[in-house]
Motif scaffolding. Sequence first.
Motif, PDB file in Angstrom:
ATOM      1  N   LEU A   1      71.904  16.703  38.497  1.00 33.93           N
ATOM      2  CA  LEU A   1      71.745  16.086  39.815  1.00 33.93           C
ATOM      3  C   LEU A   1      70.504  16.601  40.541  1.00 33.93           C
ATOM      4  O   LEU A   1      70.342  16.374  41.735  1.00 33.93           O
ATOM      5  CB  LEU A   1      72.994  16.343  40.669  1.00 33.93           C
ATOM      6  N   HIS A   2      69.661  17.320  39.829  1.00 30.29           N
ATOM      7  CA  HIS A   2      68.419  17.837  40.400  1.00 30.29           C
ATOM      8  C   HIS A   2      68.653  18.578  41.691  1.00 30.29           C
ATOM      9  O   HIS A   2      68.020  18.340  42.702  1.00 30.29           O
ATOM     10  CB  HIS A   2      67.403  16.690  40.618  1.00 30.29           C
ATOM     11  N   ASP A   3      69.619  19.458  41.662  1.00 29.61           N
ATOM     12  CA  ASP A   3      69.948  20.233  42.849  1.00 29.61           C
ATOM     13  C   ASP A   3      70.313  21.626  42.375  1.00 29.61           C
ATOM     14  O   ASP A   3      71.455  22.055  42.437  1.00 29.61           O
ATOM     15  CB  ASP A   3      71.129  19.572  43.585  1.00 29.61           C
ATOM     16  N   ARG A   4      69.319  22.339  41.883  1.00 31.13           N
ATOM     17  CA  ARG A   4      69.562  23.628  41.251  1.00 31.13           C
ATOM     18  C   ARG A   4      70.244  24.633  42.161  1.00 31.13           C
ATOM     19  O   ARG A   4      70.984  25.498  41.696  1.00 31.13           O
ATOM     20  CB  ARG A   4      68.232  24.234  40.784  1.00 31.13           C
ATOM     21  N   ASP A   5      69.984  24.533  43.446  1.00 36.23           N
ATOM     22  CA  ASP A   5      70.532  25.542  44.339  1.00 36.23           C
ATOM     23  C   ASP A   5      71.867  25.120  44.944  1.00 36.23           C
ATOM     24  O   ASP A   5      72.442  25.851  45.753  1.00 36.23           O
ATOM     25  CB  ASP A   5      69.529  25.849  45.454  1.00 36.23           C
ATOM     26  N   ALA A   6      72.339  23.948  44.533  1.00 31.99           N
ATOM     27  CA  ALA A   6      73.634  23.461  45.006  1.00 31.99           C
ATOM     28  C   ALA A   6      73.730  23.449  46.519  1.00 31.99           C
ATOM     29  O   ALA A   6      74.663  23.978  47.099  1.00 31.99           O
ATOM     30  CB  ALA A   6      74.768  24.288  44.400  1.00 31.99           C
ATOM     31  N   VAL A   7      72.726  22.866  47.169  1.00 35.48           N
ATOM     32  CA  VAL A   7      72.785  22.769  48.623  1.00 35.48           C
ATOM     33  C   VAL A   7      73.004  21.324  49.068  1.00 35.48           C
ATOM     34  O   VAL A   7      73.549  21.080  50.131  1.00 35.48           O
ATOM     35  CB  VAL A   7      71.496  23.311  49.275  1.00 35.48           C
ATOM     36  N   GLY A   8      72.597  20.368  48.231  1.00 35.46           N
ATOM     37  CA  GLY A   8      72.684  18.980  48.647  1.00 35.46           C
ATOM     38  C   GLY A   8      73.669  18.183  47.826  1.00 35.46           C
ATOM     39  O   GLY A   8      74.882  18.346  47.935  1.00 35.46           O
ATOM     40  N   LEU A   9      73.129  17.376  46.944  1.00 35.91           N
ATOM     41  CA  LEU A   9      73.944  16.431  46.201  1.00 35.91           C
ATOM     42  C   LEU A   9      75.020  17.117  45.360  1.00 35.91           C
ATOM     43  O   LEU A   9      76.170  16.672  45.326  1.00 35.91           O
ATOM     44  CB  LEU A   9      73.019  15.595  45.303  1.00 35.91           C
ATOM     45  N   ALA A  10      74.654  18.225  44.683  1.00 34.84           N
ATOM     46  CA  ALA A  10      75.620  18.873  43.806  1.00 34.84           C
ATOM     47  C   ALA A  10      76.812  19.373  44.615  1.00 34.84           C
ATOM     48  O   ALA A  10      77.961  19.235  44.214  1.00 34.84           O
ATOM     49  CB  ALA A  10      74.965  20.035  43.062  1.00 34.84           C
ATOM     50  N   ARG A  11      76.529  19.960  45.781  1.00 27.89           N
ATOM     51  CA  ARG A  11      77.621  20.437  46.627  1.00 27.89           C
ATOM     52  C   ARG A  11      78.489  19.266  47.085  1.00 27.89           C
ATOM     53  O   ARG A  11      79.723  19.317  46.995  1.00 27.89           O
ATOM     54  CB  ARG A  11      77.038  21.174  47.841  1.00 27.89           C
ATOM     55  N   GLN A  12      77.834  18.180  47.515  1.00 28.57           N
ATOM     56  CA  GLN A  12      78.600  16.993  47.934  1.00 28.57           C
ATOM     57  C   GLN A  12      79.449  16.470  46.786  1.00 28.57           C
ATOM     58  O   GLN A  12      80.600  16.086  46.960  1.00 28.57           O
ATOM     59  CB  GLN A  12      77.647  15.888  48.395  1.00 28.57           C
ATOM     60  N   PHE A  13      78.851  16.504  45.605  1.00 30.46           N
ATOM     61  CA  PHE A  13      79.566  15.999  44.433  1.00 30.46           C
ATOM     62  C   PHE A  13      80.834  16.812  44.195  1.00 30.46           C
ATOM     63  O   PHE A  13      81.918  16.276  44.023  1.00 30.46           O
ATOM     64  CB  PHE A  13      78.642  16.064  43.217  1.00 30.46           C
ATOM     65  N   PHE A  14      80.688  18.161  44.204  1.00 32.85           N
ATOM     66  CA  PHE A  14      81.867  18.991  43.940  1.00 32.85           C
ATOM     67  C   PHE A  14      82.884  18.902  45.056  1.00 32.85           C
ATOM     68  O   PHE A  14      84.065  19.161  44.852  1.00 32.85           O
ATOM     69  CB  PHE A  14      81.450  20.453  43.710  1.00 32.85           C
ATOM     70  N   GLU A  15      82.429  18.529  46.257  1.00 36.29           N
ATOM     71  CA  GLU A  15      83.379  18.422  47.357  1.00 36.29           C
ATOM     72  C   GLU A  15      83.941  17.019  47.477  1.00 36.29           C
ATOM     73  O   GLU A  15      84.811  16.762  48.303  1.00 36.29           O
ATOM     74  CB  GLU A  15      82.701  18.860  48.665  1.00 36.29           C
ATOM     75  N   HIS A  16      83.449  16.118  46.633  1.00 36.22           N
ATOM     76  CA  HIS A  16      83.969  14.754  46.650  1.00 36.22           C
ATOM     77  C   HIS A  16      85.420  14.750  46.180  1.00 36.22           C
ATOM     78  O   HIS A  16      85.767  15.445  45.226  1.00 36.22           O
ATOM     79  CB  HIS A  16      83.117  13.867  45.735  1.00 36.22           C
ATOM     80  N   PRO A  17      86.286  13.992  46.870  1.00 34.13           N
ATOM     81  CA  PRO A  17      87.728  14.015  46.519  1.00 34.13           C
ATOM     82  C   PRO A  17      88.011  13.739  45.036  1.00 34.13           C
ATOM     83  O   PRO A  17      88.966  14.285  44.490  1.00 34.13           O
ATOM     84  CB  PRO A  17      88.312  12.918  47.401  1.00 34.13           C
ATOM     85  N   MET A  18      87.179  12.934  44.347  1.00 32.12           N
ATOM     86  CA  MET A  18      87.423  12.644  42.935  1.00 32.12           C
ATOM     87  C   MET A  18      87.310  13.910  42.080  1.00 32.12           C
ATOM     88  O   MET A  18      87.897  14.015  41.018  1.00 32.12           O
ATOM     89  CB  MET A  18      86.387  11.639  42.403  1.00 32.12           C
TER      90      MET A  18
END
Lengths: 268, 398
Positions: free
Chosen positions: B50-67
């Motif tokens: 997800l091109h978010d190595r530091d897990a501040v944007g999209l990756a964090r949102q992804f992991f916090e997504h209810p799915m």
Amino acid sequence: MPIYSLTWLPDVLKGAGLKVGPVDGWQTRGSGDVGEIRGVICHHTAGPRQGNMPSLRTLIDGRPDLPGPLAQLGLGRDGTYYVVAAGRCNHAGRGSWEGITSGNTHFIGIEAENTGLADDFPWPAIQLDAYQRGVAAIFKHLTLTVDCCAGHREYALPPGRKDDPSLDMVAFRATVSSLLSGGAPAPVLIPATEPPKPDGTPGRPTLRRNDTNDFVKLVQQKLGVEQLGVFGPKTEAAVREFQRTHGMVPDGIVGPKTWAALDALSHS
Amino acid sequence: MLGSDILDVAIGVVFVFFIVSILCSAIREGIEAWMKSRATHLEQGIRELLHDRDAVGLARQFFEHPMIYGLYAGAYQKSPTSTWWPTALTRGRNLPSYIPSRNFALALMDMAARGPVVDQATSSPISGAITFDDLRANIATIGNPPVQRALLSAIDTAQGDLQRAQKNIEEWYDSAMDRVSGWYKRSTQWILFAIGLSAAVVFNVNTLTVVDYLYSEKTARQALVARAQVVAADPASPSTTYNLARHELESNNLPIGWGNRAAKVAERTQGRWDVLVMTTLGWLLTAIAASLGAPFWFDLLNKMMVIRSTVKPHEKSPEEASEDRQIGSAPPPAAAAGSAAAPPAPPGAAVATTAAAAPSPPPPPAAPVPPDQVDGCDVGVVHITSDEDLPAAEGGVA
């Protein structure tokens, strides 16, 4: 002729419940005396298949390229230890065990009668048992540990020079170890007489070499040997042959089992 | 000779490697259960994807997504970022160690169409069902150009089919996961190597001593090959547990362990330098073998068993016997008659008949040999001692 050091061998082995046959002149036999005994090397003779200890004479006298004696002890197929020499013997050759490289000086050699081939494997149970008990008795006498017991092939250098004995030495040492720690059952001895008959008459005595009585004549008659009443070498050889053909331990001793087999012979 | 002996030694060694590998894999699984590094790998893989190595944007949102959120316990806590060897030994804590590709695709599409799950408005039913055009139009809400690009190409090749677009995203995810699993395998191999090396030292499993031992100990070799045959025939063997593998290792009388004298390198070599080199090299070989994994050795073991069954060991043929043994196995004719009934053979005659069978016929020892350098074992019987000539025995009777 000087008497060499290992004169305790027969008594120690007999004390362990084993059959021991000293060879005439054993106390003074040896190529010089042994040094401090640091262990035992186990061999097999790779001799012929027949007889109880066909290699004995060679162990005593050596062979054309090598003077005897070739081992202190010979172990027959029936588990009898023949005490060949109390001095040093040419048994070990070049090798190393526990850092000792002068094997003939520091190790007692035991040559067990076995062809080393598939026709003589597995070893007779009585012989293997006697082998382990004998080594344990020697170690107990000298207060050595089980690690001092080597197979000749383990000792010999360069590696692969020797392939005797055809035994699993790891298992062998494990058994010796349990004998040393007292965790093994006591040896099974041959009863001195047959159990008494149901009607109360006492059983016949167990007979062996040099016995002289009427029971010996009875045995000689049953086996078709000259009836002299003396249990001599010929009678013993005949008993061994009889035992061999009847699947018993061929030790030349007429104990309860051999008596029973002889009785069956005369009935048929 | 080459046929059975060398092959049997090789089979024995492969068998030992197999058991050691099982042991190491079991330890590795134990560490994995505690470290959960598989989860870290997955998480880092997704961050990469997800091109978010530091897990501040999209990756964090992804992991916090209810799915996705439902796949693990607690709140999302990103694993520490490091640039080299990112995750082999970092703990995965509560993150999922597996995310189905369907969940990934649905979560990503949902985020693309509706934006991050932050407020009531985007999550209320009146926001309407996702349509293909919604998806394409709202893709900028992701706020991550490389991923937008990837999603756009997935959507565009779907040609208006929402299902197809989802499928494309799943495939994109799967190919990335292949990379993650390769990554995980490689780091596992390193860990297995480390475990293998420790196990080799702790149990003193030295490949060189094992080879040497198997080569010189015929009975031990045959027993081990027989055992290997049983194990290789059982397809359940690779999933053996730690305890069974350990039992297997201990019950086969192998030259391993510290108390075992057969395992002492010093017994088999001369010189301190040899000991050092042989020991280190032997352990390293064991460790390398362990890093290849149990399935590899199991396959190899089976292949070698097939070869072994085609190369028949010639056990019965006489030329197999060594020179030493042939002396013993060719008794002179006198021996056949040397039974109890026959008269004892005159010693002179016996010498004559056996002279030919003796290894090096007559020469008496001319050069003086040091007394400790001679042995007469594998006696090479010259005089046959018949039963009648044996001395009387005592003892053994109660």
